[in-house]
Design a protein around this motif. Structure first.
Motif, PDB file in Angstrom:
ATOM      1  N   ASP A 577      -9.430  17.917 -14.912  1.00  0.00           N
ATOM      2  CA  ASP A 577      -9.231  19.366 -15.027  1.00  0.00           C
ATOM      3  C   ASP A 577      -8.822  19.998 -13.700  1.00  0.00           C
ATOM      4  N   ALA A 578      -9.316  19.460 -12.600  1.00  0.00           N
ATOM      5  CA  ALA A 578      -8.961  20.023 -11.285  1.00  0.00           C
ATOM      6  C   ALA A 578      -7.457  19.880 -11.035  1.00  0.00           C
ATOM      7  N   LEU A 579      -6.901  18.697 -11.366  1.00  0.00           N
ATOM      8  CA  LEU A 579      -5.467  18.489 -11.158  1.00  0.00           C
ATOM      9  C   LEU A 579      -4.653  19.330 -12.152  1.00  0.00           C
ATOM     10  N   ARG A 580      -5.163  19.451 -13.380  1.00  0.00           N
ATOM     11  CA  ARG A 580      -4.470  20.316 -14.353  1.00  0.00           C
ATOM     12  C   ARG A 580      -4.381  21.748 -13.816  1.00  0.00           C
ATOM     13  N   ARG A 581      -5.492  22.222 -13.271  1.00  0.00           N
ATOM     14  CA  ARG A 581      -5.500  23.599 -12.731  1.00  0.00           C
ATOM     15  C   ARG A 581      -4.521  23.727 -11.575  1.00  0.00           C
ATOM     16  N   LYS A 582      -4.461  22.696 -10.741  1.00  0.00           N
ATOM     17  CA  LYS A 582      -3.551  22.728  -9.577  1.00  0.00           C
ATOM     18  C   LYS A 582      -2.084  22.798 -10.046  1.00  0.00           C
ATOM     19  N   ILE A 583      -1.744  21.975 -11.042  1.00  0.00           N
ATOM     20  CA  ILE A 583      -0.360  21.973 -11.561  1.00  0.00           C
ATOM     21  C   ILE A 583      -0.030  23.348 -12.142  1.00  0.00           C
ATOM     22  N   CYS A 584      -0.959  23.897 -12.924  1.00  0.00           N
ATOM     23  CA  CYS A 584      -0.724  25.217 -13.538  1.00  0.00           C
ATOM     24  C   CYS A 584      -0.554  26.305 -12.481  1.00  0.00           C
ATOM     25  N   ARG A 585      -1.377  26.230 -11.446  1.00  0.00           N
ATOM     26  CA  ARG A 585      -1.303  27.226 -10.366  1.00  0.00           C
ATOM     27  C   ARG A 585       0.063  27.162  -9.678  1.00  0.00           C
ATOM     28  N   GLU A 586       0.527  25.950  -9.386  1.00  0.00           N
ATOM     29  CA  GLU A 586       1.827  25.782  -8.711  1.00  0.00           C
ATOM     30  C   GLU A 586       2.961  26.346  -9.574  1.00  0.00           C
ATOM     31  N   LEU A 587       2.912  26.053 -10.881  1.00  0.00           N
ATOM     32  CA  LEU A 587       3.978  26.522 -11.776  1.00  0.00           C
ATOM     33  C   LEU A 587       3.946  28.039 -11.925  1.00  0.00           C
ATOM     34  N   ARG A 588       2.744  28.589 -12.012  1.00  0.00           N
ATOM     35  CA  ARG A 588       2.622  30.042 -12.158  1.00  0.00           C
ATOM     36  C   ARG A 588       3.192  30.741 -10.919  1.00  0.00           C
ATOM     37  N   THR A 589       2.854  30.200  -9.754  1.00  0.00           N
ATOM     38  CA  THR A 589       3.282  30.828  -8.494  1.00  0.00           C
ATOM     39  C   THR A 589       4.788  30.659  -8.281  1.00  0.00           C
ATOM     40  N   ALA A 590       5.290  29.436  -8.510  1.00  0.00           N
ATOM     41  CA  ALA A 590       6.685  29.148  -8.176  1.00  0.00           C
ATOM     42  C   ALA A 590       7.652  29.663  -9.243  1.00  0.00           C
ATOM     43  N   LEU A 591       7.233  29.650 -10.518  1.00  0.00           N
ATOM     44  CA  LEU A 591       8.161  30.021 -11.591  1.00  0.00           C
ATOM     45  C   LEU A 591       7.689  31.306 -12.271  1.00  0.00           C
ATOM     46  N   SER A 592       6.801  31.182 -13.243  1.00  0.00           N
ATOM     47  CA  SER A 592       6.276  32.392 -13.889  1.00  0.00           C
ATOM     48  C   SER A 592       5.099  31.988 -14.758  1.00  0.00           C
ATOM     49  N   PRO A 593       4.256  32.927 -15.115  1.00  0.00           N
ATOM     50  CA  PRO A 593       3.121  32.598 -15.990  1.00  0.00           C
ATOM     51  C   PRO A 593       3.583  32.001 -17.326  1.00  0.00           C
ATOM     52  N   ARG A 594       4.807  32.366 -17.746  1.00  0.00           N
ATOM     53  CA  ARG A 594       5.303  31.845 -19.026  1.00  0.00           C
ATOM     54  C   ARG A 594       5.553  30.341 -18.975  1.00  0.00           C
ATOM     55  N   HIS A 595       5.664  29.797 -17.773  1.00  0.00           N
ATOM     56  CA  HIS A 595       5.999  28.376 -17.650  1.00  0.00           C
ATOM     57  C   HIS A 595       4.798  27.502 -17.329  1.00  0.00           C
ATOM     58  N   VAL A 596       3.633  28.057 -17.545  1.00  0.00           N
ATOM     59  CA  VAL A 596       2.414  27.245 -17.442  1.00  0.00           C
ATOM     60  C   VAL A 596       2.262  26.488 -18.763  1.00  0.00           C
ATOM     61  N   PRO A 597       2.154  25.151 -18.720  1.00  0.00           N
ATOM     62  CA  PRO A 597       2.088  24.388 -19.969  1.00  0.00           C
ATOM     63  C   PRO A 597       0.833  24.705 -20.782  1.00  0.00           C
ATOM     64  N   ASP A 598       0.958  24.574 -22.094  1.00  0.00           N
ATOM     65  CA  ASP A 598      -0.212  24.712 -22.973  1.00  0.00           C
ATOM     66  C   ASP A 598      -1.103  23.486 -22.849  1.00  0.00           C
ATOM     67  N   GLU A 599      -0.470  22.326 -22.653  1.00  0.00           N
ATOM     68  CA  GLU A 599      -1.236  21.084 -22.509  1.00  0.00           C
ATOM     69  C   GLU A 599      -0.555  20.209 -21.464  1.00  0.00           C
TER      70      GLU A 599
END
Length: 663
Positions: A577-599
């Motif tokens: 879960d820690a790595l999942r959160r890290k990936i989501c954080r990077e995508l949200r910051t670099a691209l947009s909240p819409r591009h955070v994966p569902d899974e």
């Protein structure tokens, strides 16, 4: 976007081949252009004048002159240089600026010692092999197939075949039997030339079983020729000739069959990841003119150059590479594992061969960056003037890595095009600076535009990549498509009269281009379209992630759908879960909240074609219930076993969805 990483030298017009061409246009055509943009606009507005200037400037050897440059510019169906007869091999073997004893082919690999051919030796081998093919009854229009790697024999065979007006087709020997027969059953070759095997790194790979199966599946074959490559002492297959018998001494002179401009030269194939690979027929004249233009005016190659591109005979970059002697350049061939014994192997090869232009794929450059490699510390790269990247978009950090670790002097040219045109239609040019993350320009004679959803051209916005004027290297057609229906469906169905390529592109106001992935693999959430390239750049920028593939499963009701990300992690790591959160954080910051994966899920490998392209569309099909065998042609994959994990995942999801919710 847009940090300038390289600027043309002050004397670029005096030193470059495009500078020489501009002087020639002034002198012979009375044309003067202030800058590249003006030259490009003329080249796409006055197609007849531009392509005729390429023909005249490079002094194309023709047997009969053309009666016009082109008939009717409408696509498809444009006819180029009607009335002209010529031969591709004759123009390549002219090797302008080279003397008989100059090396023109330098071949290295992991199966045998290096081989060098001089200009005279290359012509002599082509003469003998052409005579050998003639003895086997090969005439103009017959097909000759090579199941052989990136070695001198394959190149000699291409030139010998085309010298006769026969039609060449190659498959790299890592292709499985089914992949090869899916391609060659369509074109029915008369002659097969095949190796017994090869070494990949230090691993011997025996292909005699595959060769036997391919022969059995091709009833059209009249002759087989064996190249004893893996085992030089080995005998050819039963009933087959040995290569040295095909290339036996003869006093038949080297001659060239004059053929019409659009006479078939070779058949290339779409990657065939779904359905039968499309057999794309390219013509002698169109390929010759396009490659003269690209290799000389864009890559700035000439008699002082040694041109390398890491490729196999199953990718159009091989066909592009081996045209270089037509502009006088020496070609450097490599067969083997580019990561053996480590990722420095190709950089050391560049030093050893005196390579001046080093071409490779974006995934290779990014892998070197990820491994912390500094090429200039392990190899003397002072001869390098150019670095080429293709096969996938190269993000800004890839550009920066090249200038930080390879050297400041070479011009980095990121290019994009395709098997369909056997060239890059966007790329670099010596006259323009290099901006991080940006393909420098649209190539001369290539009217590339971005189209919005309603079909209007856009600048500075993401759009569908289209070509709105014909190019001579567009296919002559597809094999066995007499009414042209399959050809029209492939490129001209969406926008009548306009070539739709299938990529997303943004063209900025200075003509620079950014390609962001296949338009059929787009992530479209809440009305925001995003090419997959940007997504991978963020995810694979993380140290923990080695590779990834993302798919968007649309919602039939018009909702946001589901965004699923699959990651391959560095050795020993497990997705938590820690790595999942890290990936989501990077995508949200670099691209947009819409591009955070569902899974996000961990897999062992991302499915890739033999030319290293990710298979987003087949993965998406598997996840939506298509059986693996229907979703992808396994023989066209580098790692077909990787599909199993996605099929298992799809079944698990389906059964989860079918389980009734407890009351």
């Amino acid at each position: 976007m847009g940090d300038v990483l390289w600027t043309p030298p002050a004397d670029v017009l005096q030193r470059s081949r495009i500078g020489n061409y501009l002087r020639w246009l002034r002198e012979h055509r009375g044309l003067d252009f202030a800058d590249y943009d003006e030259l490009w606009r003329w080249s796409v507005d006055d197609l007849a004048a531009f392509w005729r200037s390429v023909w005249d400037h490079f002094e194309v050897v023709a047997h009969t002159p053309p009666t016009a440059t082109l008939t009717d510019p409408a696509m498809p169906g444009t006819r180029w240089f009607p009335g002209a007869t010529l031969n591709y091999a004759e123009n390549v073997l002219r090797m302008p600026g080279r003397s008989d004893d100059d090396p023109v082919v330098i071949a290295h690999g992991q199966t045998r010692a290096p081989v060098t051919l001089t200009a005279a030796q290359l012509r002599e081998q082509v003469r003998r092999v052409a005579a050998g093919l003639r003895r086997l009854g090969v005439v103009a229009g017959d097909r000759v197939a090579a199941y052989a790697p990136n070695i001198p024999e394959t190149y000699v065979l291409l030139l010998a075949t085309s010298s006769l007006g026969a039609i060449f087709s190659s498959c790299a020997p890592e292709f499985g039997t089914r992949s090869v027969t899916d391609r060659w059953q369509q074109i029915e070759p008369k002659v097969l030339v095949a190796v017994d095997g090869y070494r990949y790194g230090d691993k011997p790979v025996d292909r005699r079983g595959e060769v036997a199966a391919i022969r059995a599946a091709l009833p059209s074959l009249e002759h087989t020729v064996g190249i004893a490559y893996l085992d030089p002492a080995g005998a050819p297959p039963v009933g087959a000739l040995a290569w040295n018998e095909l290339a036996a001494e003869t006093d038949e002179p080297l001659s060239f069959t004059p053929v019409p401009f659009d006479h078939p030269l070779y058949v290339l194939y779409s990657s065939g990841t779904t359905g039968l690979p499309k057999p794309i027929v390219h013509g002698h004249g169109g390929i010759l003119l396009e490659h003269l233009k690209m290799l000389a005016l864009h890559h700035d190659l000439g008699p002082a150059d040694r041109f390398f591109w890491f490729t196999t005979t199953g990718w159009m970059m091989w066909n592009f590479l081996v045209s270089a002697p037509a502009v006088g350049a020496t070609i450097v061939l490599f067969d083997g594992n580019p990561g053996h014994p480590d990722l420095g192997a190709l950089w050391r090869l560049a030093e050893e061969t005196g390579t001046t232009y080093f071409g490779t794929s974006a995934p290779f450059l990014l892998a070197c960056r990820k491994a912390g490699l500094v090429p200039r510390e392990i190899a003397d790269l002072s001869a390098l003037r150019g670095v080429g990247s293709t096969g996938a978009p190269l993000p800004a950090e890839g550009f920066t890595w090249v200038y930080e670790t390879v050297g400041e002097r070479p011009q980095l040219q990121s290019l994009s095009g395709g098997t369909d045109v056997c060239t890059g239609f966007v790329g670099g040019v010596p006259l323009l600076p290099v901006h991080a993350g940006e393909i420098t320009c649209r190539a001369l004679g290539a009217r590339v535009e971005a189209r919005s959803a309603d079909g209007t051209p856009v600048i500075g916005e993401l759009g569908e990549l289209v070509i709105t004027a014909p190019m001579p290297s567009m296919p002559v057609g597809f094999w066995n498509d007499p009414d042209g229906r399959r050809y029209r469906e492939a490129y001209f169905e969406v926008y009548p009269g306009v070539w739709r390529h299938g990529d997303w592109i943004t063209i900025n106001d200075r003509g620079g281009c950014v390609i962001t992935g296949r338009s059929d693999a787009t992530l479209n959430r809440g009305g925001v379209r995003l090419g997959t390239a940007e997504f991978y750049s963020v995810v694979e920028g993380l140290d923990e992630v080695v590779d990834s593939v993302v798919v968007h499963l649309e919602d039939d009701e018009g909702g946001a759908g589901e965004l699923l990300l699959f990651v391959v992690l560095a050795e020993g790591l497990e997705l938590d879960d820690a790595l999942r959160r890290k990936i989501c954080r990077e995508l949200r910051t670099a691209l947009s909240p819409r591009h955070v994966p569902d899974e996000i899920h961990q897999v062992r490998a991302v499915p890739r074609t033999l030319s290293a392209k990710k298979l987003e569309v087949p993965v998406k099909k598997i996840l939506t219930g298509t059986p693996v065998d229907s979703a992808a042609a396994k023989g066209a994959l580098a790692n077909p076993e990787s599909l199993t994990a996605f099929a298992t995942f799809a079944q698990r999801r389906a059964s989860d969805h079918d389980t009734p919710t407890p009351a």
